[in-house]
Design a protein around this motif. Structure first.
Motif, short mmCIF file in Angstrom:
data_model
loop_
_atom_site.label_atom_id
_atom_site.label_comp_id
_atom_site.label_asym_id
_atom_site.label_seq_id
_atom_site.Cartn_x
_atom_site.Cartn_y
_atom_site.Cartn_z
N LEU A 151 0.89 -1.28 0.12
CA LEU A 151 0.07 0.17 -0.13
C LEU A 151 0.94 1.07 0.01
N ALA A 152 1.97 1.20 0.64
CA ALA A 152 2.80 2.42 0.76
C ALA A 152 3.36 2.67 -0.78
N GLY A 153 3.93 1.69 -1.29
CA GLY A 153 4.40 1.66 -2.42
C GLY A 153 3.71 2.17 -3.43
N LYS A 173 14.59 -9.03 -5.64
CA LYS A 173 14.94 -8.62 -4.44
C LYS A 173 15.90 -7.20 -4.77
N PHE A 174 15.67 -6.23 -4.15
CA PHE A 174 16.51 -5.19 -4.02
C PHE A 174 17.83 -5.37 -3.43
N ASP A 175 19.17 -5.25 -4.00
CA ASP A 175 20.11 -5.63 -3.15
C ASP A 175 20.81 -4.17 -2.77
N ALA A 185 -4.25 -8.12 3.92
CA ALA A 185 -4.90 -7.32 4.80
C ALA A 185 -6.44 -7.34 4.78
N GLY A 186 -7.41 -7.19 5.93
CA GLY A 186 -8.62 -7.05 5.92
C GLY A 186 -8.90 -5.90 4.96
N GLY A 187 -8.19 -4.97 4.90
CA GLY A 187 -8.73 -3.90 3.96
C GLY A 187 -9.45 -2.80 4.52
N VAL A 188 -10.01 -2.91 5.67
CA VAL A 188 -10.82 -2.21 6.42
C VAL A 188 -10.56 -0.76 6.44
N TYR A 189 -11.53 0.07 6.29
CA TYR A 189 -11.16 1.67 6.76
C TYR A 189 -12.23 2.05 7.77
N PHE A 226 11.05 -2.13 -7.43
CA PHE A 226 11.66 -3.33 -7.08
C PHE A 226 10.64 -4.05 -6.26
N GLU A 227 10.14 -5.43 -6.47
CA GLU A 227 9.26 -6.10 -5.71
C GLU A 227 9.68 -7.65 -5.69
N ASP A 228 9.98 -7.94 -4.23
CA ASP A 228 10.52 -9.57 -4.44
C ASP A 228 9.38 -10.56 -3.73
N HIS A 229 8.31 -10.05 -3.30
CA HIS A 229 7.43 -10.83 -2.73
C HIS A 229 7.50 -11.47 -1.47
N SER A 230 8.30 -10.72 -0.59
CA SER A 230 8.99 -11.40 0.51
C SER A 230 7.94 -10.88 1.70
N GLN A 231 7.19 -10.05 1.52
CA GLN A 231 6.17 -9.61 2.62
C GLN A 231 4.83 -9.83 1.92
N THR A 232 3.90 -9.90 2.91
CA THR A 232 2.30 -10.07 2.38
C THR A 232 1.52 -9.21 3.18
N SER A 233 1.87 -8.22 4.04
CA SER A 233 0.92 -7.60 4.84
C SER A 233 -0.12 -6.88 4.05
N SER A 234 0.09 -6.17 2.98
CA SER A 234 -0.87 -5.37 2.17
C SER A 234 -1.76 -6.55 1.36
N LEU A 235 -1.11 -7.56 1.01
CA LEU A 235 -2.00 -8.50 0.23
C LEU A 235 -3.17 -9.48 1.09
N LEU A 275 3.26 1.79 8.75
CA LEU A 275 1.58 2.17 8.47
C LEU A 275 0.79 1.32 9.40
N GLY A 276 1.47 0.56 10.27
CA GLY A 276 0.52 -0.24 11.30
C GLY A 276 -0.55 -0.81 11.09
N THR A 277 -1.51 -0.75 11.75
CA THR A 277 -2.75 -1.67 11.50
C THR A 277 -3.57 -0.99 10.64
N ARG A 278 -3.34 0.14 10.15
CA ARG A 278 -4.23 1.14 9.32
C ARG A 278 -3.93 1.65 7.91
N GLY A 279 -3.08 0.75 7.26
CA GLY A 279 -2.42 1.13 6.14
C GLY A 279 -3.26 1.68 4.84
N VAL A 280 -4.65 1.14 4.97
CA VAL A 280 -5.60 1.72 3.83
C VAL A 280 -5.91 3.17 3.96
N MET A 281 -5.96 3.61 5.18
CA MET A 281 -6.47 5.04 5.52
C MET A 281 -5.30 5.93 5.21
C1 LIG Z 1 -3.54 -9.91 9.08
C2 LIG Z 1 -3.79 -8.40 8.75
C3 LIG Z 1 -4.82 -7.68 8.73
C4 LIG Z 1 -4.79 -6.30 8.28
N1 LIG Z 1 -6.13 -5.70 8.32
C5 LIG Z 1 -5.90 -4.26 7.84
C6 LIG Z 1 -7.09 -3.40 7.80
O1 LIG Z 1 -8.10 -4.15 7.84
N2 LIG Z 1 -7.14 -2.41 7.46
C7 LIG Z 1 -6.06 -1.63 7.09
O2 LIG Z 1 -5.95 -0.55 6.85
N3 LIG Z 1 -4.77 -2.34 7.50
C8 LIG Z 1 -4.81 -3.66 7.94
N4 LIG Z 1 -3.45 -4.37 8.07
C9 LIG Z 1 -2.27 -3.53 7.85
C10 LIG Z 1 -1.90 -3.25 6.59
O3 LIG Z 1 -1.73 -4.45 5.81
C11 LIG Z 1 -0.50 -2.47 6.62
O4 LIG Z 1 -0.44 -1.26 7.45
C12 LIG Z 1 0.22 -2.30 5.18
O5 LIG Z 1 -0.31 -3.56 4.37
C13 LIG Z 1 1.52 -1.87 4.99
O6 LIG Z 1 1.70 -1.53 3.71
P1 LIG Z 1 3.32 -1.32 3.29
O7 LIG Z 1 3.31 -0.97 1.80
O8 LIG Z 1 4.07 -0.48 4.28
O9 LIG Z 1 4.03 -3.05 3.68
P2 LIG Z 1 3.91 -4.23 2.89
O10 LIG Z 1 2.55 -4.64 2.43
O11 LIG Z 1 4.59 -5.15 3.86
O12 LIG Z 1 4.65 -4.03 1.60
C14 LIG Z 1 6.12 -4.14 1.61
C15 LIG Z 1 6.69 -4.74 0.06
O13 LIG Z 1 7.74 -4.38 -0.04
C16 LIG Z 1 8.44 -5.68 -0.66
N5 LIG Z 1 9.94 -5.65 -0.22
C17 LIG Z 1 10.44 -5.90 1.01
N6 LIG Z 1 11.79 -5.89 0.74
C18 LIG Z 1 12.10 -5.76 -0.37
C19 LIG Z 1 13.37 -5.84 -1.12
N7 LIG Z 1 14.44 -6.08 -0.47
N8 LIG Z 1 13.18 -5.85 -2.57
C20 LIG Z 1 12.18 -5.77 -3.09
N9 LIG Z 1 10.97 -5.73 -2.46
C21 LIG Z 1 10.78 -5.73 -1.21
C22 LIG Z 1 7.49 -6.93 0.12
O14 LIG Z 1 7.45 -8.04 -0.69
C23 LIG Z 1 6.06 -6.14 0.05
O15 LIG Z 1 5.36 -6.31 -1.13
C24 LIG Z 1 -3.53 -5.64 8.28
C25 LIG Z 1 -2.13 -6.41 8.41
C26 LIG Z 1 -2.52 -7.65 8.51
C27 LIG Z 1 -1.28 -8.51 8.56
#
Ligand SMILES: Cc1cc2nc3c(=O)[nH]c(=O)nc-3n(C[C@H](O)[C@H](O)[C@H](O)COP(=O)(O)OP(=O)(O)OC[C@H]3O[C@@H](n4cnc5c(N)ncnc54)[C@H](O)[C@@H]3O)c2cc1C
Length: 347
Positions: free
Chosen positions: A12-14, A164-166, A42-46, A31-40, A311-317
């Motif tokens: 969501l941040a990117g 992966k970004f090196d 997420a409940g997505g609720v605002y 660059f995106e390496d699929h290492s994290q799944t938080s945004s994927l 972005l914590g627990t509220r990335g969407v907003m």
């Molecule tokens: C179970 C769960 C429920 C949630 N429910 C809600 C909700 O209802 N509403 C809400 O607003 N928020 C919710 N959140 C929180 C929300 O998901 C986060 O605030 C938000 O997704 C964070 O986004 P981000 O882009 O900062 O991080 P991420 O989503 O973690 O994205 C970071 C990206 O960077 C990539 N990356 C990392 N390192 C590298 C590298 N070296 N090279 C290339 N790529 C890299 C990762 O693969 C990833 O795709 C929830 C989270 C969880 C886990």
């Protein structure tokens, strides 16, 4: 190859930061390496109301005012639907809970979102001895769908590389940065919990929290609102629901666990009475911060490097607001509010 910006991470941040760049006609490579799944996952609720305490979310109304048009514009651009609106119904635990709700709903910041009426309706299959309080103007962004479509959109423009970004391959020149064969003006790191691997920003105090969710099918449950009780039950349509979420501060993996499943199943017993089947389980690590504020700003020494995280627990907003704040800071010199600026952690 020359670009204005490299962006590392497309959650969501990117996405929010890349949208700022595109709107300003800046060139970008992601660059995106699929290492994290938080945004994927997420409940997505605002929801601008903290339902544990009946208080307003920090800057919630202002964030929502920017976020909703932001996601609407993405729907238009990608010709897909991401935003599903519904009300949220909080299950009261006691008479005191009802009274607190009523008192809070009168406060200026909360009044637009909290229906002061205590609802005593009976909903088939839902345990609610003290009724519900309704939050208005809430909904859900289908973050998984958004990310998939946005990645494809960037792929079609040859603006994303799935690798992966090196960090070790970075070379600093006077006003530019060389990354392998790419010359960039600036790099913005949006890696979520992945920032722990980033030697430039891993000093920032993330207090990350793993979260797990179940997808269930409950044919006898027919609710079109988000039910918030011991856990939330979020309608997906056709009697499918997301149930969540757990908070685990020890396990730092994005792997669904038996422990997470058991916790949700136990808690769900106190929320619904109808039978259901578990269809899926997902997990991710939320990038939460010690002081519960985002991590935004420029590296104290390497001024071409910036971070957008926490972005914590509220990335969407919050993502569209902080992405705009960072863009205006980098491009126009607009100061960042001290409560989000990473300078607060510079010693
Ligand atoms: C179970 C769960 C429920 C949630 N429910 C809600 C909700 O209802 N509403 C809400 O607003 N928020 C919710 N959140 C929180 C929300 O998901 C986060 O605030 C938000 O997704 C964070 O986004 P981000 O882009 O900062 O991080 P991420 O989503 O973690 O994205 C970071 C990206 O960077 C990539 N990356 C990392 N390192 C590298 C590298 N070296 N090279 C290339 N790529 C890299 C990762 O693969 C990833 O795709 C929830 C989270 C969880 C886990």
């Amino acid at each position: 190859m020359k670009v204005d910006y490299i962006v590392v991470g497309l959650g969501l941040a990117g996405i929010a930061f890349v949208e700022e760049l595109i709107a300003a006609n800046k060139t970008v490579l992601v660059f995106e390496d699929h290492s994290q799944t938080s945004s994927l996952v997420a409940g997505g609720v605002y929801n601008p109301v903290v339902l544990k305490r009946f208080t307003p979310v920090w800057n919630g109304a202002a964030q929502l005012a920017l976020a909703l048009p932001f996601y609407r514009a993405l729907e238009k651009k990608l010709a897909e639907k991401f935003d599903v609106t519904f009300s949220t119904k909080k299950v009261f635990k006691s008479i005191e809970d009802q009274n607190n709700w009523f008192a809070a709903s009168d406060k200026p910041l909360l009044a637009p979102f909290m229906n002061p009426k205590i609802s005593k309706e009976s909903v088939n299959g839902v345990i609610a001895h003290y009724g519900f309080g309704e939050v208005l103007g809430t909904g859900r962004i289908d973050t998984e769908k958004l990310i998939q479509h946005y990645r494809k959109y960037l792929q079609d423009k040859a603006s994303i590389q799935f690798e992966k970004f090196d960090y070790n391959a970075l070379k600093f020149a006077k006003n530019t940065i060389q990354y392998k064969t790419i010359e960039a003006q600036k790099i913005v790191f949006c890696e979520g919990f992945g920032v722990k691997q980033n030697p430039f920003f891993n000093y920032l105090p993330l207090k990350e929290a793993k979260g797990e969710l179940l997808t269930i099918h409950a044919p006898k449950l027919a609710i079109d609102f988000l039910l918030k009780s011991t856990v939330f039950v979020l309608p997906l349509g056709n009697h499918y629901y997301k149930v969540g979420a757990t908070f685990n501060w020890k396990d730092k993996t994005s792997i669904p666990s038996e422990e997470g499943k058991e916790e949700l199943v136990e808690k769900l017993k106190k929320v619904i009475t109808v039978p259901y089947t578990i269809i899926n389980q997902t997990a991710g690590v939320r990038p939460t911060v010690k002081d519960r504020r985002p991590l935004v700003g420029v590296h104290p020494i390497q001024q071409q490097l910036a971070v957008l995280n926490g972005l914590g627990t509220r990335g969407v907003m919050i993502a569209p607001t902080v992405a705009k704040n960072l863009f205006n800071h980098l491009e126009k010199g607009t100061p960042l509010a001290i409560e989000i600026d990473i300078k607060r952690f510079n010693s």
